[in-house]
Design a protein around this motif. Structure first.
Motif, mmCIF file in Angstrom:
data_model
loop_
_atom_site.group_PDB
_atom_site.id
_atom_site.type_symbol
_atom_site.label_atom_id
_atom_site.label_comp_id
_atom_site.label_asym_id
_atom_site.label_seq_id
_atom_site.Cartn_x
_atom_site.Cartn_y
_atom_site.Cartn_z
ATOM 1 N N UNK B 247 -14.236 -17.653 3.298
ATOM 2 C CA UNK B 247 -15.516 -18.154 2.795
ATOM 3 C C UNK B 247 -15.765 -19.581 3.267
ATOM 4 N N UNK B 248 -14.709 -20.404 3.197
ATOM 5 C CA UNK B 248 -14.845 -21.802 3.633
ATOM 6 C C UNK B 248 -15.126 -21.870 5.134
ATOM 7 N N UNK B 249 -14.484 -20.980 5.906
ATOM 8 C CA UNK B 249 -14.723 -20.965 7.352
ATOM 9 C C UNK B 249 -16.168 -20.556 7.661
ATOM 10 N N UNK B 250 -16.660 -19.548 6.942
ATOM 11 C CA UNK B 250 -18.055 -19.109 7.154
ATOM 12 C C UNK B 250 -19.020 -20.243 6.809
ATOM 13 N N UNK B 251 -18.712 -20.968 5.729
ATOM 14 C CA UNK B 251 -19.571 -22.093 5.327
ATOM 15 C C UNK B 251 -19.573 -23.178 6.395
ATOM 16 N N UNK B 252 -18.405 -23.391 7.000
ATOM 17 C CA UNK B 252 -18.303 -24.451 8.012
ATOM 18 C C UNK B 252 -19.045 -24.082 9.289
ATOM 19 N N UNK B 253 -19.072 -22.799 9.622
ATOM 20 C CA UNK B 253 -19.678 -22.430 10.914
ATOM 21 C C UNK B 253 -21.155 -22.065 10.828
ATOM 22 N N UNK B 265 -26.706 -28.261 2.464
ATOM 23 C CA UNK B 265 -25.408 -28.350 1.783
ATOM 24 C C UNK B 265 -25.255 -27.259 0.734
ATOM 25 N N UNK B 266 -26.341 -27.044 -0.019
ATOM 26 C CA UNK B 266 -26.311 -26.015 -1.060
ATOM 27 C C UNK B 266 -26.091 -24.637 -0.428
ATOM 28 N N UNK B 267 -26.780 -24.400 0.689
ATOM 29 C CA UNK B 267 -26.616 -23.102 1.364
ATOM 30 C C UNK B 267 -25.177 -22.897 1.837
ATOM 31 N N UNK B 268 -24.559 -23.958 2.334
ATOM 32 C CA UNK B 268 -23.153 -23.827 2.767
ATOM 33 C C UNK B 268 -22.262 -23.447 1.593
ATOM 34 N N UNK B 269 -22.483 -24.116 0.460
ATOM 35 C CA UNK B 269 -21.698 -23.777 -0.741
ATOM 36 C C UNK B 269 -21.895 -22.304 -1.098
ATOM 37 N N UNK B 270 -23.157 -21.865 -1.024
ATOM 38 C CA UNK B 270 -23.445 -20.466 -1.366
ATOM 39 C C UNK B 270 -22.731 -19.512 -0.414
ATOM 40 N N UNK B 271 -22.735 -19.839 0.882
ATOM 41 C CA UNK B 271 -22.078 -18.971 1.864
ATOM 42 C C UNK B 271 -20.597 -18.827 1.546
ATOM 43 N N UNK B 272 -19.947 -19.940 1.168
ATOM 44 C CA UNK B 272 -18.515 -19.890 0.832
ATOM 45 C C UNK B 272 -18.282 -18.927 -0.337
ATOM 46 N N UNK B 273 -19.103 -19.076 -1.375
ATOM 47 C CA UNK B 273 -18.902 -18.274 -2.591
ATOM 48 C C UNK B 273 -19.275 -16.809 -2.341
ATOM 49 N N UNK B 274 -20.429 -16.585 -1.712
ATOM 50 C CA UNK B 274 -20.896 -15.201 -1.504
ATOM 51 C C UNK B 274 -19.953 -14.433 -0.587
ATOM 52 N N UNK B 275 -19.459 -15.105 0.465
ATOM 53 C CA UNK B 275 -18.557 -14.431 1.404
ATOM 54 C C UNK B 275 -17.251 -14.076 0.703
ATOM 55 N N UNK B 276 -16.706 -15.025 -0.061
ATOM 56 C CA UNK B 276 -15.469 -14.756 -0.811
ATOM 57 C C UNK B 276 -15.676 -13.582 -1.766
ATOM 58 N N UNK B 277 -16.783 -13.597 -2.498
ATOM 59 C CA UNK B 277 -17.026 -12.514 -3.472
ATOM 60 C C UNK B 277 -17.275 -11.177 -2.781
ATOM 61 N N UNK B 278 -17.981 -11.192 -1.643
ATOM 62 C CA UNK B 278 -18.253 -9.929 -0.935
ATOM 63 C C UNK B 278 -16.952 -9.339 -0.402
ATOM 64 N N UNK B 279 -16.064 -10.200 0.107
ATOM 65 C CA UNK B 279 -14.756 -9.730 0.579
ATOM 66 C C UNK B 279 -13.962 -9.131 -0.585
#
Lengths: 162, 291
Positions: B247-253, B265-279
């Motif tokens: 999730x953190x890697x997806x947020x960074x890229x 910034x908010x969208x990056x945070x969301x990407x980290x959380x959503x990707x982790x939860x989807x996985x």
């Protein structure tokens, strides 16, 4: 470029001349004088213009008049039987589910479509079915109560899960 | 808004001929196209309505298990097929995030794809599930293209004038794989994703991640592959720590912009959380207890 649109509206065959740019909403309101269908946002967000097209709820502002050629359309004018209101309409009055009334025609059509395919919806299913119909007055609870009362023949608790 | 001729062909051949005319544009559900035309955000002089072409309302399985979904088939009809709903529950759920029931009575997968909104909810999983579209050019040549190649930027596609997308071909899910799309919206319904993450995870016989596909919505000019996050996952055993790192890697890229719906910034945070939860949801579907 104008062409003749022939469709069935509220059970009656109708012909109307429409411009290629006209939407179904303009066909209904401006060409046929059926002004019960309201225009809110004009881009599919508010649901005030909800009508049934071949039984499915659609936003009339997102349908070209040409697409309605040959279709069966139900508008709010086709919901009551003469002077007898549809149960959804009566329930909305009884439960105070209408204030300014602008969203009400669309809400009624969405509710009728829901009850046609699912006569006993849960409160959640009712909320989902009218999610595309914005109401800025009521806070929705009274609308959901009204539809639930029609579906279940009695008043039930419709508060959403926290 | 310029004059508009509405055309209703009943065969693909007639539609292809109409699409060759200047200013022609295909109309599937119209839930994006019609307001865009009226608000001057797109222009067209000929509207080619695809809904009365029987082949474009196809919804069936090919002998190899691939689903053939006509470009005019509404999201509402997609949900009416029980076998499809079981096999592609996650994709169906993502398509059912598109607007209201009124919208879903009209909107189509092909339309969601060709409208090329970065926020298109059905597209991340269509790409991750390796869907292909069939395209017929103005001179009648049939070609196939991966869904990932269609959107090139906001509202922009790789299609050339006259191209008609006729069909979405969706292969059956691979064994020991799962899919999940999550998005964040301030309202539960009738809203546009501030960010979304679509994940397909496949395990091998030993429970190791054999393949991972992650496509992000609303954080780049088009649905974006999270390549770093994907490579982090492949060859590893699923774990909570691994999914957090992915999730953190997806947020960074990802490459979000700041706009009225959310800051970058908010969208990056969301990407980290959503990707982790989807996985984690995929792992749950596959019966994996996360260490």
């Amino acid at each position: 470029m104008k062409s003749v649109i022939t469709c069935e509206i509220n059970g009656e065959p109708r012909d109307a001349l429409a411009d290629g740019r006209d939407t179904l909403l303009e066909l209904l309101r401006d060409r046929l004088g059926l002004t019960g269908t309201k225009e809110g946002c004009g881009n599919g967000n508010c649901g005030a213009c909800t009508v049934l097209m071949n039984g499915e709820p659609v936003c009339a502002c997102l349908v070209l008049a040409g697409e309605a050629h040959g279709a069966k359309i139900t508008t709010i004018e086709g919901i009551a039987r003469g002077n007898t209101l549809h149960p959804v309409q009566s329930a909305l009055i009884a439960h105070g589910g209408t204030q300014c009334g602008f969203c009400t025609p669309g809400i009624v059509l969405s509710a009728v479509a829901l009850l046609d395919r699912n006569p006993h919806p849960s409160p959640h299913e009712i909320r989902h079915a009218i999610a595309g119909n914005l109401c800025r007055c009521t806070g929705y609870d009274k609308i959901v109560e009204a539809i639930a009362a029609v579906a279940h023949g009695t008043n039930i608790d419709v508060k959403p899960a926290p | 808004m310029q004059e508009l001729a509405y055309e209703r062909p009943t065969t693909i051949a007639k539609a292809v001929a109409l699409m060759a005319r200047d200013g022609a544009r295909a109309l599937a559900g119209g839930s994006d196209l019609i307001p865009q035309l009226r608000e001057g955000r797109r222009s067209a002089s000929v509207i080619v309505d695809l809904k009365h072409i029987p082949a474009l309302n196809d919804f069936r399985r090919e002998p190899d298990g691939t689903w053939r979904i006509g470009a005019a088939l509404s999201v509402a009809k997609l949900g009416a097929h029980a076998e499809f709903a079981r096999e592609h529950a996650a994709l169906l759920a993502s398509a059912r995030m598109i607007g209201s029931l009124q919208i879903q009575a009209r909107a189509t997968l092909a339309g969601n794809l060709c409208n090329a909104a970065p926020s298109a909810d059905a597209v991340p999983l269509l790409i991750a599930l390796e869907a292909i579209v069939e395209i017929i050019s103005a001179d009648g040549v049939l070609s196939r293209a991966g869904v990932e190649s269609i959107a090139t930027g906001p509202g922009q596609t790789s299609l050339v004038p006259g191209d008609l997308v006729t069909t979405v071909l969706l292969p059956p899910p691979e064994p020991r794989s799962a899919a999940c799309y999550l998005r964040f919206t301030p309202r539960r319904e009738m809203d546009i994703a501030i960010a979304g993450s679509g994940v397909v995870l496949r395990l091998d016989d030993k429970g190791v991640i054999a393949n991972a596909k992650i496509f992000l919505a609303s954080v780049a000019p088009k649905p974006m592959r999270a390549s770093t996050a994907q490579s982090l996952l492949i060859g590893q055993k699923p774990s909570a720590a691994l999914f957090t790192a992915a999730g953190a890697a997806a947020a960074a890229e990802c490459r979000p912009i700041s706009d009225t719906r959310g800051s970058a910034d908010y969208r990056r945070e969301l990407v980290a959380v959503l990707t982790r939860r989807a996985l984690a949801d995929c792992a749950r579907q596959l019966g994996v207890m996360l260490p």
